[in-house]
Motif scaffolding. Structure first.
Motif, PDB file in Angstrom:
ATOM      1  N   THR A  88       4.439 -16.459   0.051  1.00 52.91           N
ATOM      2  CA  THR A  88       4.326 -15.524  -1.066  1.00 52.91           C
ATOM      3  C   THR A  88       4.504 -16.251  -2.394  1.00 52.91           C
ATOM      4  O   THR A  88       3.771 -15.998  -3.353  1.00 52.91           O
ATOM      5  CB  THR A  88       5.375 -14.393  -0.931  1.00 52.91           C
ATOM      6  OG1 THR A  88       5.151 -13.718   0.303  1.00 52.91           O
ATOM      7  CG2 THR A  88       5.300 -13.425  -2.077  1.00 52.91           C
ATOM      8  N   THR A 126       8.898  -1.612   8.503  1.00 49.69           N
ATOM      9  CA  THR A 126       7.721  -1.759   7.645  1.00 49.69           C
ATOM     10  C   THR A 126       7.592  -0.576   6.696  1.00 49.69           C
ATOM     11  O   THR A 126       7.349  -0.758   5.498  1.00 49.69           O
ATOM     12  CB  THR A 126       6.447  -1.906   8.504  1.00 49.69           C
ATOM     13  OG1 THR A 126       6.591  -3.055   9.338  1.00 49.69           O
ATOM     14  CG2 THR A 126       5.214  -2.048   7.641  1.00 49.69           C
ATOM     15  N   MET A 130       7.760  -0.911   2.688  1.00 52.09           N
ATOM     16  CA  MET A 130       6.583  -0.509   1.898  1.00 52.09           C
ATOM     17  C   MET A 130       6.985   0.493   0.819  1.00 52.09           C
ATOM     18  O   MET A 130       6.510   0.415  -0.317  1.00 52.09           O
ATOM     19  CB  MET A 130       5.508   0.087   2.814  1.00 52.09           C
ATOM     20  CG  MET A 130       4.838  -0.932   3.704  1.00 52.09           C
ATOM     21  SD  MET A 130       3.734  -0.176   4.923  1.00 52.09           S
ATOM     22  CE  MET A 130       2.312   0.172   3.888  1.00 52.09           C
ATOM     23  N   ARG A 132      10.194   1.062  -0.382  1.00 51.89           N
ATOM     24  CA  ARG A 132      11.231   0.588  -1.294  1.00 51.89           C
ATOM     25  C   ARG A 132      10.842  -0.667  -2.076  1.00 51.89           C
ATOM     26  O   ARG A 132      11.174  -0.779  -3.252  1.00 51.89           O
ATOM     27  CB  ARG A 132      12.527   0.313  -0.528  1.00 51.89           C
ATOM     28  CG  ARG A 132      13.124   1.538   0.068  1.00 51.89           C
ATOM     29  CD  ARG A 132      13.525   2.503  -1.009  1.00 51.89           C
ATOM     30  NE  ARG A 132      14.024   3.729  -0.400  1.00 51.89           N
ATOM     31  CZ  ARG A 132      14.151   4.855  -1.047  1.00 51.89           C
ATOM     32  NH1 ARG A 132      13.834   4.942  -2.307  1.00 51.89           N
ATOM     33  NH2 ARG A 132      14.589   5.923  -0.423  1.00 51.89           N
ATOM     34  N   LEU A 133      10.175  -1.605  -1.440  1.00 50.67           N
ATOM     35  CA  LEU A 133       9.835  -2.849  -2.138  1.00 50.67           C
ATOM     36  C   LEU A 133       8.464  -2.792  -2.797  1.00 50.67           C
ATOM     37  O   LEU A 133       8.282  -3.287  -3.910  1.00 50.67           O
ATOM     38  CB  LEU A 133       9.890  -4.046  -1.175  1.00 50.67           C
ATOM     39  CG  LEU A 133      11.256  -4.365  -0.582  1.00 50.67           C
ATOM     40  CD1 LEU A 133      11.175  -5.594   0.296  1.00 50.67           C
ATOM     41  CD2 LEU A 133      12.312  -4.549  -1.669  1.00 50.67           C
ATOM     42  N   ASP A 134       7.498  -2.207  -2.100  1.00 49.30           N
ATOM     43  CA  ASP A 134       6.141  -2.142  -2.654  1.00 49.30           C
ATOM     44  C   ASP A 134       5.956  -0.924  -3.552  1.00 49.30           C
ATOM     45  O   ASP A 134       4.961  -0.832  -4.263  1.00 49.30           O
ATOM     46  CB  ASP A 134       5.096  -2.117  -1.530  1.00 49.30           C
ATOM     47  CG  ASP A 134       5.112  -3.387  -0.692  1.00 49.30           C
ATOM     48  OD1 ASP A 134       5.584  -4.427  -1.195  1.00 49.30           O
ATOM     49  OD2 ASP A 134       4.652  -3.339   0.465  1.00 49.30           O
ATOM     50  N   GLY A 135       6.882   0.026  -3.495  1.00 50.67           N
ATOM     51  CA  GLY A 135       6.815   1.204  -4.351  1.00 50.67           C
ATOM     52  C   GLY A 135       5.753   2.210  -3.944  1.00 50.67           C
ATOM     53  O   GLY A 135       5.342   3.037  -4.762  1.00 50.67           O
ATOM     54  N   LEU A 136       5.323   2.165  -2.689  1.00 52.84           N
ATOM     55  CA  LEU A 136       4.320   3.111  -2.228  1.00 52.84           C
ATOM     56  C   LEU A 136       4.954   4.477  -1.977  1.00 52.84           C
ATOM     57  O   LEU A 136       6.118   4.566  -1.591  1.00 52.84           O
ATOM     58  CB  LEU A 136       3.666   2.618  -0.936  1.00 52.84           C
ATOM     59  CG  LEU A 136       2.912   1.287  -0.998  1.00 52.84           C
ATOM     60  CD1 LEU A 136       2.346   0.940   0.373  1.00 52.84           C
ATOM     61  CD2 LEU A 136       1.811   1.318  -2.036  1.00 52.84           C
ATOM     62  N   GLU A 140       1.183   7.354   0.945  1.00 56.84           N
ATOM     63  CA  GLU A 140       0.451   6.080   0.995  1.00 56.84           C
ATOM     64  C   GLU A 140       0.911   5.234   2.193  1.00 56.84           C
ATOM     65  O   GLU A 140       0.092   4.602   2.856  1.00 56.84           O
ATOM     66  CB  GLU A 140       0.654   5.297  -0.311  1.00 56.84           C
ATOM     67  CG  GLU A 140      -0.001   5.934  -1.514  1.00 56.84           C
ATOM     68  CD  GLU A 140       0.427   5.297  -2.823  1.00 56.84           C
ATOM     69  OE1 GLU A 140      -0.418   5.187  -3.720  1.00 56.84           O
ATOM     70  OE2 GLU A 140       1.622   4.923  -2.954  1.00 56.84           O
ATOM     71  N   VAL A 141       2.196   5.244   2.455  1.00 57.68           N
ATOM     72  CA  VAL A 141       2.719   4.517   3.615  1.00 57.68           C
ATOM     73  C   VAL A 141       2.122   5.097   4.892  1.00 57.68           C
ATOM     74  O   VAL A 141       1.666   4.363   5.782  1.00 57.68           O
ATOM     75  CB  VAL A 141       4.265   4.563   3.661  1.00 57.68           C
ATOM     76  CG1 VAL A 141       4.788   3.969   4.961  1.00 57.68           C
ATOM     77  CG2 VAL A 141       4.866   3.835   2.464  1.00 57.68           C
ATOM     78  N   GLN A 144      -1.497   3.979   5.270  1.00 58.02           N
ATOM     79  CA  GLN A 144      -1.637   2.557   5.623  1.00 58.02           C
ATOM     80  C   GLN A 144      -1.179   2.269   7.046  1.00 58.02           C
ATOM     81  O   GLN A 144      -1.738   1.414   7.721  1.00 58.02           O
ATOM     82  CB  GLN A 144      -0.884   1.678   4.633  1.00 58.02           C
ATOM     83  CG  GLN A 144      -1.583   1.588   3.301  1.00 58.02           C
ATOM     84  CD  GLN A 144      -1.042   0.465   2.449  1.00 58.02           C
ATOM     85  OE1 GLN A 144      -0.433  -0.484   2.943  1.00 58.02           O
ATOM     86  NE2 GLN A 144      -1.277   0.552   1.154  1.00 58.02           N
TER      87      GLN A 144
END
Length: 172
Positions: A88, A126, A130, A132-136, A140-141, A144
């Protein structure tokens, strides 16, 4: 003979009788002799740091193998986490790269989060990450991960409960 002296003698005997076997056992299952020696040493250190050591072990090799196996799994998880983190970072522009100290701190924080979420099913972990960290959003989660919205809500609730329990302990 005092209890402490007896425990020390028991530990010394356990080490002398099983250390070489443990190194060979680990070496057959992991990458290299040096790594096996390190993991064996960590196994015995873990035992040495126990408040009480069982006096009469019916199968000391099984006990040692279980501890060493757990340490090997932890090591493999750390290596995967570090590899993914470095991959990353490779995508971050050089001007925005964190310092080596910040990278080390971030890796430590990621290890703590991984330990905290250990025991959750991969899909639960996951979904939580998604959101908490990706803000989805939960929707949306769900899209996906190709699961229902209610499933995502349950996954995240379970992960949040684990975080709460780790922070504040069990609540009655």
């Amino acid at each position: 003979m005092s209890r402490e002296t007896s425990t020390q003698a028991g530990f010394n005997q356990l080490y002398q009788e099983h250390h070489e076997w443990l190194v060979r056992w680990i070496a057959r299952r992991t990458s290299g002799w040096d790594n096996a020696q390190d993991l064996a040493q960590d196994t015995f250190l873990r035992l040495l740091n126990r408040p009480v050591m069982p006096e009469q072990l019916s199968s000391p090799r099984a006990w040692l193998a279980k501890i060493a196996g757990n340490l090997a799994v932890d090591q493999a998880r750390r290596q995967i986490l570090e590899k993914n983190y470095l991959a990353t970072l490779a995508n971050v522009p050089e001007a925005e790269q964190p310092s080596p100290e910040e990278q080390w701190e971030m890796l430590g924080l990621l290890e703590q989060i991984d330990q905290l979420l250990n025991g959750l099913r991969p899909i639960e972990k996951t979904a939580f990450l998604m959101a908490r960290l990706d803000g989805l959003s939960y929707r949306e989660v769900a899209e996906q991960l190709n699961v229902s919205l209610s499933s995502v809500e349950k996954y995240i609730a379970k992960a949040m409960l684990r975080c709460y329990t780790a922070t504040y302990g069990e609540q009655d």
